[in-house]
Every structure is written in C-alpha cells, then in structure tokens.
Design a protein around this motif. Structure first.
Motif, short mmCIF file in Angstrom:
data_model
loop_
_atom_site.label_atom_id
_atom_site.label_comp_id
_atom_site.label_asym_id
_atom_site.label_seq_id
_atom_site.Cartn_x
_atom_site.Cartn_y
_atom_site.Cartn_z
N ALA A 9 8.57 -2.29 14.47
CA ALA A 9 7.85 -3.48 14.27
C ALA A 9 6.82 -3.34 13.23
O ALA A 9 6.45 -4.37 12.65
CB ALA A 9 6.83 -3.72 15.74
N GLY A 10 6.10 -2.22 13.07
CA GLY A 10 5.05 -2.08 11.92
C GLY A 10 5.97 -2.15 10.69
O GLY A 10 5.26 -3.14 9.58
N ARG A 11 7.18 -1.61 10.53
CA ARG A 11 7.75 -1.55 8.97
C ARG A 11 8.14 -3.24 8.95
O ARG A 11 8.12 -3.68 7.85
CB ARG A 11 8.97 -0.82 9.24
N ALA A 12 8.53 -3.80 10.27
CA ALA A 12 8.95 -5.27 9.87
C ALA A 12 7.75 -6.28 9.25
O ALA A 12 8.02 -6.99 8.58
CB ALA A 12 9.39 -5.87 11.04
N ALA A 13 6.53 -5.90 9.91
CA ALA A 13 5.43 -6.64 9.31
C ALA A 13 5.05 -6.45 8.22
O ALA A 13 4.43 -7.26 7.54
CB ALA A 13 4.19 -6.26 10.52
N VAL A 14 5.01 -5.19 7.61
CA VAL A 14 4.61 -4.79 6.11
C VAL A 14 5.78 -5.55 5.47
O VAL A 14 5.18 -6.12 4.40
CB VAL A 14 4.75 -3.33 6.11
N ARG A 15 6.94 -5.57 5.78
CA ARG A 15 7.94 -6.25 4.96
C ARG A 15 7.72 -7.50 4.79
O ARG A 15 7.65 -8.30 3.74
CB ARG A 15 9.41 -5.92 5.37
N VAL A 16 7.28 -8.21 5.95
CA VAL A 16 6.73 -9.72 5.95
C VAL A 16 5.75 -10.04 5.20
O VAL A 16 5.58 -10.92 4.57
CB VAL A 16 6.85 -10.23 7.57
N GLN A 18 4.78 -8.27 2.70
CA GLN A 18 4.89 -8.14 1.24
C GLN A 18 5.91 -9.37 0.71
O GLN A 18 5.90 -9.65 -0.53
CB GLN A 18 6.05 -7.08 0.82
N GLN A 19 6.39 -10.30 1.40
CA GLN A 19 7.18 -11.63 1.17
C GLN A 19 6.06 -12.60 1.19
O GLN A 19 6.63 -13.61 0.80
CB GLN A 19 8.21 -11.88 2.10
N GLY A 20 4.90 -12.36 1.32
CA GLY A 20 3.68 -13.07 1.23
C GLY A 20 3.10 -13.96 2.50
O GLY A 20 2.21 -14.70 2.59
N GLU A 21 3.54 -13.42 3.69
CA GLU A 21 2.99 -13.99 5.02
C GLU A 21 1.79 -13.52 5.26
O GLU A 21 1.61 -12.32 5.28
CB GLU A 21 4.07 -13.40 6.23
N THR A 22 0.78 -14.18 5.69
CA THR A 22 -0.62 -13.58 5.87
C THR A 22 -1.16 -14.20 7.07
O THR A 22 -2.42 -14.08 7.30
CB THR A 22 -1.43 -14.09 4.54
N TRP A 81 -6.40 -3.21 1.98
CA TRP A 81 -5.82 -1.90 2.44
C TRP A 81 -4.15 -2.08 2.37
O TRP A 81 -3.60 -0.95 2.27
CB TRP A 81 -6.05 -1.89 4.13
N LEU A 82 -3.64 -3.01 2.52
CA LEU A 82 -2.30 -3.01 2.50
C LEU A 82 -1.76 -2.91 1.03
O LEU A 82 -0.68 -2.32 0.98
CB LEU A 82 -1.76 -4.59 3.12
N GLU A 83 -2.14 -3.63 0.09
CA GLU A 83 -2.03 -3.07 -1.16
C GLU A 83 -2.31 -1.85 -1.42
O GLU A 83 -1.30 -1.18 -2.23
CB GLU A 83 -2.98 -4.12 -2.11
N LEU A 84 -3.28 -1.01 -1.30
CA LEU A 84 -3.45 0.37 -1.29
C LEU A 84 -2.49 1.09 -0.49
O LEU A 84 -1.82 1.96 -1.32
CB LEU A 84 -4.81 0.77 -0.82
N ALA A 85 -2.05 0.71 0.56
CA ALA A 85 -1.39 1.59 1.50
C ALA A 85 0.37 1.55 0.84
O ALA A 85 0.96 2.43 1.12
CB ALA A 85 -1.41 1.11 2.86
N THR A 86 0.58 0.32 0.54
CA THR A 86 2.02 0.30 -0.24
C THR A 86 2.11 0.52 -1.51
O THR A 86 3.18 0.60 -2.12
CB THR A 86 2.40 -1.20 0.13
N GLY A 87 1.10 0.62 -2.26
CA GLY A 87 1.20 1.19 -3.61
C GLY A 87 0.98 -0.21 -4.52
O GLY A 87 1.14 0.18 -5.90
N ALA A 88 0.85 -1.13 -4.08
CA ALA A 88 0.75 -2.41 -5.04
C ALA A 88 -0.51 -2.42 -5.77
O ALA A 88 -0.57 -3.30 -6.63
CB ALA A 88 0.80 -3.83 -4.31
N LEU A 89 -1.60 -1.66 -5.21
CA LEU A 89 -3.06 -1.49 -5.81
C LEU A 89 -3.25 -0.13 -5.88
O LEU A 89 -3.01 0.78 -4.91
CB LEU A 89 -3.83 -2.09 -5.33
N GLY A 90 -3.66 0.57 -7.04
CA GLY A 90 -4.09 2.10 -7.13
C GLY A 90 -5.71 2.20 -6.53
O GLY A 90 -6.29 1.18 -6.50
N TRP A 91 -5.96 3.35 -6.19
CA TRP A 91 -7.29 3.60 -5.68
C TRP A 91 -8.36 3.41 -6.66
O TRP A 91 -9.10 2.79 -6.35
CB TRP A 91 -7.23 5.11 -4.99
N ASP A 92 -8.07 3.96 -7.80
CA ASP A 92 -9.35 3.79 -8.70
C ASP A 92 -9.52 2.41 -9.32
O ASP A 92 -10.77 1.84 -9.40
CB ASP A 92 -8.74 4.41 -10.21
N ALA A 93 -8.49 1.60 -9.25
CA ALA A 93 -8.56 0.05 -9.76
C ALA A 93 -9.27 -0.85 -8.62
O ALA A 93 -10.05 -1.40 -8.61
CB ALA A 93 -7.29 -0.54 -10.01
#
Length: 118
Positions: A9-16, A18-22, A81-93
């Motif tokens: 369920a968690g992986r599915a939510a992250v994937r959804v 990433q596809q733009g669902e908020t 948080w989601l961007e950081l955790a998935t690598g879409a955004l770097g910590w320093d940035a």
C-alpha cells in the motif's frame, strides 16, 4: 519497528504521488510509509523527523531523547518530504531553498536520503 502502513500500500501510494496525485489520503499514506522506512533503515532515536500533519518519527543512531523538544529536529511539508525521500530533490537544495527546517548537530539527513523504498 512495527509497520502501520503495509509495504504494498505504501509503495503504491508513493507511485501514485509520483504520477501527480496529491489527494490527502495518498499524501498521508506515502508520507507515513516513507517515514516508517526511514526509521526502519536507520534505527535510532537521535533525530525527530516531522511532516505535519501526517506524521513524525525518530531515527538515526545516537543519544536517545525522552522529554521535551528533541535536540535534533527536521521538519518539512509533505511535498518536500516526498521529494527528498524519493530523490526528486536533494537535501542541500531543500535546505538552501528554506523548504526544510533542520536544527541540531545530527539533523543533516543528506547522508540517508533518498530512501530505498521500491
């Protein structure tokens, strides 16, 4: 650590997400799942990671904190948080842009992000 969000369920939510669902349920599940994964991968109690209003966890080895405000706190919004955790955004940035509040000597999560979740 006992999981509250089932892995599938968690992986599915992250994937959804990433596809733009908020929508709120998707955000809540994805945020909580990735907080649980952080705590599982980096067991400890020296840093409290807060993502209001969805959740918080303690992680990273080091001195245990038990009362009052923890000495090492990271706080951010769900999208960051989601961007950081998935690598879409770097910590320093994220820190440079003011999207993360990090206080304490152990509050730099650059070494533990992104999270392996897939």
């Amino acid at each position: 650590m006992r999981r509250r969000i089932e892995t599938d369920a968690g992986r599915a939510a992250v994937r959804v997400w990433q596809q733009g669902e908020t929508d709120r349920p998707t955000l809540a599940t994805a945020v909580r799942f990735l907080l649980e994964q952080l705590a599982s991968d980096h067991e400890g109690n020296s840093v409290e990671v807060r993502v209001p209003p969805f959740g918080a966890t303690q992680a990273i080895p080091g001195p245990r904190h038990t009362r009052g405000t923890p000495p090492n706190v990271v706080e951010t919004d769900a999208a960051t948080w989601l961007e950081l955790a998935t690598g879409a955004l770097g910590w320093d940035a994220a820190v440079a842009a003011g999207r993360v509040s990090a206080s304490g000597t152990r509050a730099d999560l650059g070494e533990v992000l992104p999270i392996r979740w897939a």
